[in-house]
Enzyme design. Structure first.
Site: not given
Length: 202
Positions: A66, A68, A125, A135
Protein backbone atom coordinates in the site's frame (compact mmCIF):
# COMPACT_ATOMS: atom_id res chain seq x y z
CA UNK A 1 2.17 9.11 23.72
CA UNK A 2 1.34 12.81 23.93
CA UNK A 3 4.98 13.80 24.25
CA UNK A 4 5.98 11.51 21.38
CA UNK A 5 3.27 12.96 19.13
CA UNK A 6 4.31 16.52 19.97
CA UNK A 7 7.89 15.75 18.96
CA UNK A 8 6.80 13.95 15.79
CA UNK A 9 4.59 16.92 14.84
CA UNK A 10 7.50 19.33 15.18
CA UNK A 11 9.80 17.04 13.22
CA UNK A 12 7.22 16.50 10.48
CA UNK A 13 6.76 20.24 9.99
CA UNK A 14 10.52 20.77 9.90
CA UNK A 15 11.03 18.01 7.32
CA UNK A 16 8.16 19.24 5.16
CA UNK A 17 9.57 22.75 5.23
CA UNK A 18 12.93 21.43 4.00
CA UNK A 19 11.31 19.29 1.31
CA UNK A 20 9.17 22.13 -0.05
CA UNK A 21 12.13 24.54 0.09
CA UNK A 22 14.17 22.08 -1.98
CA UNK A 23 11.57 22.57 -4.75
CA UNK A 24 11.93 26.34 -4.63
CA UNK A 25 8.70 26.94 -2.72
CA UNK A 26 8.33 29.74 -0.18
CA UNK A 27 6.11 29.82 2.90
CA UNK A 28 3.46 31.81 0.99
CA UNK A 29 3.15 28.93 -1.48
CA UNK A 30 2.19 26.48 1.29
CA UNK A 31 0.30 28.59 3.83
CA UNK A 32 -1.85 25.59 4.78
CA UNK A 33 1.23 23.89 6.25
CA UNK A 34 1.57 26.43 9.06
CA UNK A 35 -1.11 25.77 11.67
CA UNK A 36 -0.83 29.25 13.22
CA UNK A 37 -2.43 30.74 10.11
CA UNK A 38 -5.34 28.27 10.04
CA UNK A 39 -8.44 27.79 12.16
CA UNK A 40 -7.99 24.06 11.60
CA UNK A 41 -4.51 22.73 12.41
CA UNK A 42 -2.95 19.90 10.39
CA UNK A 43 -4.28 16.46 11.25
CA UNK A 44 -2.14 13.59 12.45
CA UNK A 45 -2.62 9.99 13.50
CA UNK A 46 -0.38 7.74 15.60
CA UNK A 47 -0.73 4.03 14.85
CA UNK A 48 0.85 1.26 16.93
CA UNK A 49 1.54 -2.03 15.11
CA UNK A 50 2.35 -5.47 16.46
CA UNK A 51 3.61 -8.35 14.30
CA UNK A 52 3.97 -11.58 16.31
CA UNK A 53 6.58 -14.13 15.27
CA UNK A 54 5.26 -16.60 12.71
CA UNK A 55 6.85 -20.01 12.05
CA UNK A 56 5.73 -19.91 8.40
CA UNK A 57 6.06 -16.28 7.16
CA UNK A 58 5.31 -17.24 3.55
CA UNK A 59 1.73 -18.07 4.54
CA UNK A 60 1.04 -15.04 6.74
CA UNK A 61 0.34 -11.41 5.89
CA UNK A 62 1.88 -8.65 7.95
CA UNK A 63 0.60 -5.61 6.05
CA UNK A 64 -0.44 -5.76 2.39
CA UNK A 65 1.31 -3.56 -0.22
CA UNK A 66 0.00 0.00 0.00
CA UNK A 67 0.91 3.67 -0.03
CA UNK A 68 0.20 6.03 2.86
CA UNK A 69 -2.46 8.69 2.33
CA UNK A 70 -0.58 11.24 4.49
CA UNK A 71 1.89 13.95 3.51
CA UNK A 72 4.67 12.05 5.24
CA UNK A 73 4.86 9.17 7.69
CA UNK A 74 7.50 8.91 10.41
CA UNK A 75 8.06 5.28 11.34
CA UNK A 76 9.85 3.96 14.41
CA UNK A 77 10.42 0.22 14.21
CA UNK A 78 11.94 -2.18 16.73
CA UNK A 79 15.58 -2.91 15.97
CA UNK A 80 15.41 -6.66 16.62
CA UNK A 81 13.70 -7.65 13.36
CA UNK A 82 13.34 -6.49 9.76
CA UNK A 83 9.80 -6.32 8.42
CA UNK A 84 9.34 -3.16 6.37
CA UNK A 85 9.92 -3.51 2.63
CA UNK A 86 9.65 -0.94 -0.16
CA UNK A 87 8.87 -1.66 -3.78
CA UNK A 88 11.62 -1.18 -6.30
CA UNK A 89 9.50 -1.54 -9.44
CA UNK A 90 5.80 -1.36 -8.72
CA UNK A 91 5.55 -4.49 -6.61
CA UNK A 92 7.71 -7.00 -8.50
CA UNK A 93 10.83 -6.39 -6.40
CA UNK A 94 10.78 -5.84 -2.64
CA UNK A 95 13.72 -4.26 -0.82
CA UNK A 96 14.03 -4.62 2.98
CA UNK A 97 14.37 -1.44 5.02
CA UNK A 98 16.60 -2.58 7.85
CA UNK A 99 15.98 -0.72 11.12
CA UNK A 100 18.78 1.51 12.40
CA UNK A 101 18.82 2.02 16.18
CA UNK A 102 17.91 5.61 17.04
CA UNK A 103 16.72 6.43 13.50
CA UNK A 104 13.28 6.96 11.98
CA UNK A 105 12.11 5.89 8.54
CA UNK A 106 10.35 8.63 6.55
CA UNK A 107 7.78 7.63 3.93
CA UNK A 108 6.47 10.07 1.34
CA UNK A 109 2.68 9.78 1.23
CA UNK A 110 0.02 10.33 -1.42
CA UNK A 111 -0.84 13.88 -0.32
CA UNK A 112 2.83 14.89 -0.70
CA UNK A 113 2.84 13.29 -4.14
CA UNK A 114 -0.20 15.41 -5.02
CA UNK A 115 1.07 18.62 -3.40
CA UNK A 116 4.38 18.45 -5.30
CA UNK A 117 2.82 17.46 -8.63
CA UNK A 118 4.62 14.12 -8.50
CA UNK A 119 8.08 15.56 -7.80
CA UNK A 120 8.19 13.60 -4.53
CA UNK A 121 6.90 10.10 -5.26
CA UNK A 122 4.64 8.22 -2.88
CA UNK A 123 6.30 5.06 -1.58
CA UNK A 124 4.68 1.65 -2.15
CA UNK A 125 5.58 -0.56 0.82
CA UNK A 126 4.49 -3.56 2.86
CA UNK A 127 5.29 -5.30 6.13
CA UNK A 128 6.21 -8.98 6.45
CA UNK A 129 6.34 -11.10 9.59
CA UNK A 130 9.46 -12.67 11.05
CA UNK A 131 9.92 -16.37 11.66
CA UNK A 132 11.33 -16.08 15.19
CA UNK A 133 11.00 -12.49 16.39
CA UNK A 134 8.10 -10.30 17.44
CA UNK A 135 8.26 -6.91 15.71
CA UNK A 136 6.56 -3.68 16.73
CA UNK A 137 6.40 -0.29 15.04
CA UNK A 138 4.92 3.17 15.61
CA UNK A 139 3.73 5.07 12.55
CA UNK A 140 3.01 8.81 12.81
CA UNK A 141 0.94 9.98 9.83
CA UNK A 142 1.08 13.75 9.27
CA UNK A 143 -1.59 15.21 7.02
CA UNK A 144 -3.28 18.45 6.09
CA UNK A 145 -5.86 20.60 7.90
CA UNK A 146 -9.37 19.19 7.62
CA UNK A 147 -10.89 21.73 5.24
CA UNK A 148 -7.85 22.48 3.08
CA UNK A 149 -7.83 21.34 -0.53
CA UNK A 150 -4.38 20.26 -1.65
CA UNK A 151 -3.16 20.89 -5.17
CA UNK A 152 0.28 21.59 -6.68
CA UNK A 153 1.44 25.23 -6.51
CA UNK A 154 1.69 26.84 -9.93
CA UNK A 155 5.45 27.16 -9.41
CA UNK A 156 5.61 23.40 -9.95
CA UNK A 157 3.58 23.49 -13.16
CA UNK A 158 5.14 24.18 -16.55
CA UNK A 159 5.35 22.76 -20.06
CA UNK A 160 7.46 19.82 -18.91
CA UNK A 161 5.41 19.29 -15.74
CA UNK A 162 1.67 19.68 -16.52
CA UNK A 163 -0.81 19.90 -13.68
CA UNK A 164 -1.46 16.29 -12.65
CA UNK A 165 -4.11 16.35 -9.92
CA UNK A 166 -7.38 18.01 -9.01
CA UNK A 167 -7.64 19.86 -5.67
CA UNK A 168 -8.66 17.46 -2.90
CA UNK A 169 -9.01 17.45 0.89
CA UNK A 170 -7.54 14.63 2.96
CA UNK A 171 -11.07 13.37 3.73
CA UNK A 172 -12.03 13.38 0.05
CA UNK A 173 -8.85 11.53 -0.78
CA UNK A 174 -9.45 8.96 1.98
CA UNK A 175 -12.92 8.35 0.52
CA UNK A 176 -11.33 7.74 -2.89
CA UNK A 177 -8.68 5.53 -1.29
CA UNK A 178 -11.34 3.45 0.43
CA UNK A 179 -13.03 2.84 -2.92
CA UNK A 180 -10.08 2.57 -5.29
CA UNK A 181 -7.25 1.64 -2.85
CA UNK A 182 -3.86 2.01 -4.59
CA UNK A 183 -5.51 3.44 -7.73
CA UNK A 184 -6.85 6.48 -5.86
CA UNK A 185 -4.20 8.78 -7.35
CA UNK A 186 -5.43 7.88 -10.82
CA UNK A 187 -8.99 8.70 -9.79
CA UNK A 188 -8.15 12.31 -8.87
CA UNK A 189 -5.98 13.02 -11.89
CA UNK A 190 -6.94 16.07 -13.91
CA UNK A 191 -9.67 15.02 -16.33
CA UNK A 192 -7.68 15.59 -19.52
CA UNK A 193 -4.79 13.49 -18.26
CA UNK A 194 -7.13 10.77 -16.98
CA UNK A 195 -8.82 10.51 -20.39
CA UNK A 196 -5.46 10.45 -22.17
CA UNK A 197 -4.21 7.65 -19.91
CA UNK A 198 -7.38 5.61 -20.46
CA UNK A 199 -7.06 6.04 -24.23
CA UNK A 200 -3.48 4.74 -24.12
CA UNK A 201 -4.72 1.66 -22.25
CA UNK A 202 -7.32 0.81 -24.93
Amino acid sequence: MEEYQAQMKALSEKLLGIMFKSLGLAQDDIKWLHSKTNHHPPQAVLQLNSYPACPDPAHAMGLAPHTDSSLITLLHQSSNATGLQISGDGGNLWIPVNPIPGALTVNVGDLMHIATNGRFKTALHRAVVNRTRHRVSMAYFYGTPQEVKISPPMKLVDVDHPLLYQPVTWKEYLDAKGKYFNRALEFIKCEALFIADRCRQL
